[in-house]
Scaffold this active site. Structure first.
Site, PDB file in Angstrom:
ATOM      1  N   ASN A   1       3.548  22.680 -11.086  1.00 35.69           N
ATOM      2  CA  ASN A   1       5.068  22.241 -11.683  1.00 35.69           C
ATOM      3  C   ASN A   1       6.009  23.124 -11.629  1.00 35.69           C
ATOM      4  OD1 ASN A   1       3.315  19.913 -11.224  1.00 35.69           O
ATOM      5  ND2 ASN A   1       3.766  19.397 -12.964  1.00 35.69           N
TER       6      ASN A   1
ATOM      7  N   PRO B   1      -8.076  19.903  -7.361  1.00 36.88           N
ATOM      8  CA  PRO B   1      -9.097  19.221  -8.865  1.00 36.88           C
ATOM      9  C   PRO B   1      -9.169  18.114  -7.982  1.00 36.88           C
ATOM     10  CG  PRO B   1      -7.419  19.511  -9.680  1.00 36.88           C
ATOM     11  CD  PRO B   1      -6.612  20.396  -8.572  1.00 36.88           C
ATOM     12  N   GLY B   2     -10.244  17.762  -8.071  1.00 44.76           N
ATOM     13  CA  GLY B   2     -10.258  15.904  -7.482  1.00 44.76           C
ATOM     14  C   GLY B   2      -9.485  15.437  -8.475  1.00 44.76           C
TER      15      GLY B   2
ATOM     16  N   HIS C   1      -2.185  20.172  -5.095  1.00 39.80           N
ATOM     17  CA  HIS C   1      -2.179  20.326  -6.440  1.00 39.80           C
ATOM     18  C   HIS C   1      -3.196  19.928  -6.786  1.00 39.80           C
ATOM     19  CE1 HIS C   1      -0.626  17.247  -7.639  1.00 39.80           C
ATOM     20  NE2 HIS C   1      -0.509  16.990  -8.878  1.00 39.80           N
TER      21      HIS C   1
ATOM     22  N   GLU D   1     -12.789  20.806 -18.426  1.00 39.75           N
ATOM     23  CA  GLU D   1     -14.567  20.321 -17.917  1.00 39.75           C
ATOM     24  C   GLU D   1     -15.267  21.503 -17.928  1.00 39.75           C
ATOM     25  OE1 GLU D   1     -12.985  16.884 -14.523  1.00 39.75           O
ATOM     26  OE2 GLU D   1     -13.295  18.969 -13.881  1.00 39.75           O
TER      27      GLU D   1
ATOM     28  N   ASP E   1       6.739  18.221 -16.981  1.00 37.61           N
ATOM     29  CA  ASP E   1       6.041  18.674 -17.939  1.00 37.61           C
ATOM     30  C   ASP E   1       5.831  20.242 -16.480  1.00 37.61           C
ATOM     31  OD1 ASP E   1       3.162  19.859 -18.815  1.00 37.61           O
ATOM     32  OD2 ASP E   1       1.915  18.331 -17.283  1.00 37.61           O
TER      33      ASP E   1
ATOM     34  N   SER F   1     -14.357  19.121  -8.067  1.00 39.06           N
ATOM     35  CA  SER F   1     -12.873  20.455  -7.294  1.00 39.06           C
ATOM     36  C   SER F   1     -13.155  20.990  -6.827  1.00 39.06           C
ATOM     37  CB  SER F   1     -12.121  21.081  -8.955  1.00 39.06           C
ATOM     38  OG  SER F   1     -11.759  20.213  -9.654  1.00 39.06           O
TER      39      SER F   1
ATOM     40  N   MET G   1     -12.282  12.432 -12.302  1.00 37.11           N
ATOM     41  CA  MET G   1     -12.264  12.884 -13.555  1.00 37.11           C
ATOM     42  C   MET G   1     -14.343  12.616 -12.845  1.00 37.11           C
ATOM     43  SD  MET G   1     -11.390  10.066 -15.847  1.00 37.11           S
ATOM     44  CE  MET G   1     -13.332   9.961 -17.312  1.00 37.11           C
TER      45      MET G   1
ATOM     46  N   HIS H   1      -6.883  21.702 -17.039  1.00 34.41           N
ATOM     47  CA  HIS H   1      -5.275  21.314 -16.341  1.00 34.41           C
ATOM     48  C   HIS H   1      -4.122  20.977 -17.919  1.00 34.41           C
ATOM     49  CE1 HIS H   1      -3.101  18.595 -13.964  1.00 34.41           C
ATOM     50  NE2 HIS H   1      -2.146  18.677 -14.189  1.00 34.41           N
TER      51      HIS H   1
END
Length: 397
Positions: free
Chosen positions: A271, A302-303, A326, A166, A74, A309, A305, A180
Site C-alpha cells: 500500500n 500471502p493467502g 499482494h 506466521e 494503512d 503463501s 490463515m 504482515h
C-alpha cells in the site's frame, strides 16, 4: 493469463482477471478512477476487490497528481519473510508454547510496547538513519504531533484485521518466518488528515467520487502529503524490521540447541506510492493491494490463515507497471463472512495450524478469501514462484 482490457474514460483498464468475476462495486470504482484527468494507466491484479476509497488490487499511474485515498489508510502496509536454517524436524509436537512466546514478544491488536523498543539492543539490527527518522517527525502534519508517544511505542507491533505473524514450512520442510503489518495508528492518522485536506481543494469538487480527491504537483498540499506519506512508508518498513528482529530473537531462544541462522529478509510494501518512469514519463505509481514486481524483485504473496503463501520474483512486466497481486484478496466482506461462517467452520478450515479459532477472527477465515493458487496462476506473466509456504503457526491480533 495475460491481461484483458476493459474500456475506460481516459485510459483502458488492464485486468489480470476475468472482468465478469469482479464485483460490480469494484468495477465501478475502477471506472471512476479511469475518469481522472491526470491518469496515465490503470492495472488491476487478480486479487481485486472493493475497497474503501479505491479498489484493492489496483495500480494507478498518474502524472503530476496523487490520490491519498487510493493509497489507503494503512500507509506502507506490507510483508516481510525470512528463510531459516531450521527444518520441520526441529519443531516440537506442541506449537502452543512457541505461539505464546511470539505473542509475548510482539504486541498484537491495539497493543503497544510499555517502552519504545531500542533497536540498538536487537540482535544484528541495522540502526543507520534511526535518529534522523525520528527527528523528521517534527516536520510532519501538526494534526498528529500529539501521537508521537503512541507512535514510538507502537513501533514493532502487529495490529489487527488481516495482519499476522506466521511460522511456515516450504515444500522442502525448511522453516520460514513471515509477517504482515503496516504503519499502525500514526499512518492512519496521517492518511485520514490528508484525505480530508484533499477533499477541500477546489479542483476536486467536480469529481465523480469524492474519495478520488487528488493533490497536484507543485502545490504546498502535495509537498506536505509527499513528506508525510514517505515518512509513514518508512515507519512501516521499520515496524516490520523490528518485529522480524523480535521474532528472530524468540526463535534463537526457543531453538538454542539448533543454533538457527537466517537468510537476508525479504520485505515489500503493498500500500504505497513510488516515483517511477514509464514510456518517457515520470509518474507517481500508487499500489493499493499490489507489490512491485520489477525484473528480479523479490516479493511475498500471502493467502489466508489456513492456506499458504508464495515467495515470488518479479518478471518486470511494464504493462502492469511492474506490479503483481499482494495476496489472495477477499471474496466477501468481513460482515458477510461473520454471517456465513461459524467458529466450527474456522476450526475445520485451519486444522493443523496453531492459531486463534474464536469468533474474533471468523472474518479472517480462509473461506472469505479467493483461492491463492488460482490468483498465482493468473499472474504467470508478472511473477515467477520461488517457494510455496504453508503456515503451522499463525498469530492474529
Amino acid at each position: 493469463m495475460s491481461y484483458v482490457e476493459v474500456p475506460g474514460a481516459q485510459v483502458p483498464i488492464r485486468m489480470w482477471t476475468d472482468p465478469a468475476t469482479v464485483e460490480g462495486a469494484a468495477l465501478q470504482q475502477l471506472r471512476n478512477v479511469a475518469t481522472l484527468p491526470w491518469i496515465k494507466g490503470l492495472a488491476v491484479m487478480p486479487d481485486v476487490h472493493y475497497g474503501k476509497g479505491a479498489t484493492v488490487g489496483s495500480v494507478i499511474a498518474m502524472r503530476g497528481a496523487v490520490c491519498p485515498a487510493a493509497v489507503g489508510v494503512d500507509i506502507g502496509c506490507g510483508m516481510s519473510a525470512v528463510k531459516t536454517s531450521l527444518t520441520a524436524n526441529d519443531l516440537p509436537g506442541d506449537l502452543s508454547r512457541l505461539r505464546s512466546k511470539i505473542e509475548q514478544a510482539i504486541p498484537v491488536g491495539r497493543g503497544m510496547h510499555d517502552d519504545a523498543v531500542d533497536p540498538s539492543r536487537l540482535h544484528g539490527y541495522a540502526t543507520a538513519g534511526w535518529d534522523d527518522f525520528w527527528t523528521r517527525f517534527d516536520g510532519i502534519a501538526d494534526a498528529v504531533k500529539f501521537r508521537q508517544d503512541r507512535a514510538t511505542k507502537q513501533m514493532g507491533t502487529l495490529g489487527s484485521g488481516n495482519h499476522f505473524i506466521e511460522f511456515c514450512l516450504d515444500e522442502n520442510d525448511s522453516v520460514w518466518l513471515m509477517l504482515h503489518s503496516g504503519s499502525r495508528n500514526i499512518g492512519k492518522e496521517l492518511a485520514d488528515f490528508h484525505i480530508g485536506e484533499a477533499q477541500k481543494l477546489p479542483h476536486n469538487q467536480g469529481l465523480v467520487d469524492r474519495d478520488l480527491a487528488v493533490f497536484i504537483a507543485d502545490t504546498p498540499q502535495m509537498a506536505a502529503y509527499r513528506n508525510d506519506l514517505f515518512w509513514a512508508q518508512e515507519y512501516a518498513k521499520h515496524n516490520r524490521a523490528i518485529m522480524m528482529a523480535l521474532f528472530q530473537d524468540v526463535v534463537r531462544k526457543e531453538f538454542k540447541k539448533a543454533r538457527p541462522a537466517f537468510d537476508p529478509v525479504i520485505s515489500c510494501h503493498h500500500n504505497y506510492v513510488a516515483e517511477e518512469r514509464y514510456e518517457g514519463m515520470d509518474l507517481l505509481v500508487t499500489r493499493k493491494g499490489a507489490i512491485r514486481a520489477g525484473s528480479g524483485d523479490y516479493g511475498i504473496i500471502p493467502g489466508s490463515m489456513g492456506t499458504g503463501s508464495y515467495i515470488v520474483k518479479g518478471l518486470g512486466n511494464e504493462k502492469s507497471f511492474n506490479s503483481a497481486s499482494h495476496g489472495a484478496g477477499r471474496k466477501m466482506s468481513r460482515n458477510a463472512a461473520k454471517k456465513r461462517f461459524s467458529t466450527k467452520d474456522l476450526e475445520e478450515q485451519t486444522r493443523g495450524v496453531e492459531c486463534r479459532k474464536d469468533s474474533g477472527v471468523v472474518d479472517e477465515i480462509p473461506g472469505a478469501y479467493k483461492p491463492i493458487g488460482k490468483v498465482i496462476e493468473q499472474q504467470k506473466d508478472l511473477v515467477q514462484v520461488i517457494a510455496k509456504l504453508k503456515q503451522v503457526i499463525c498469530v492474529k491480533g
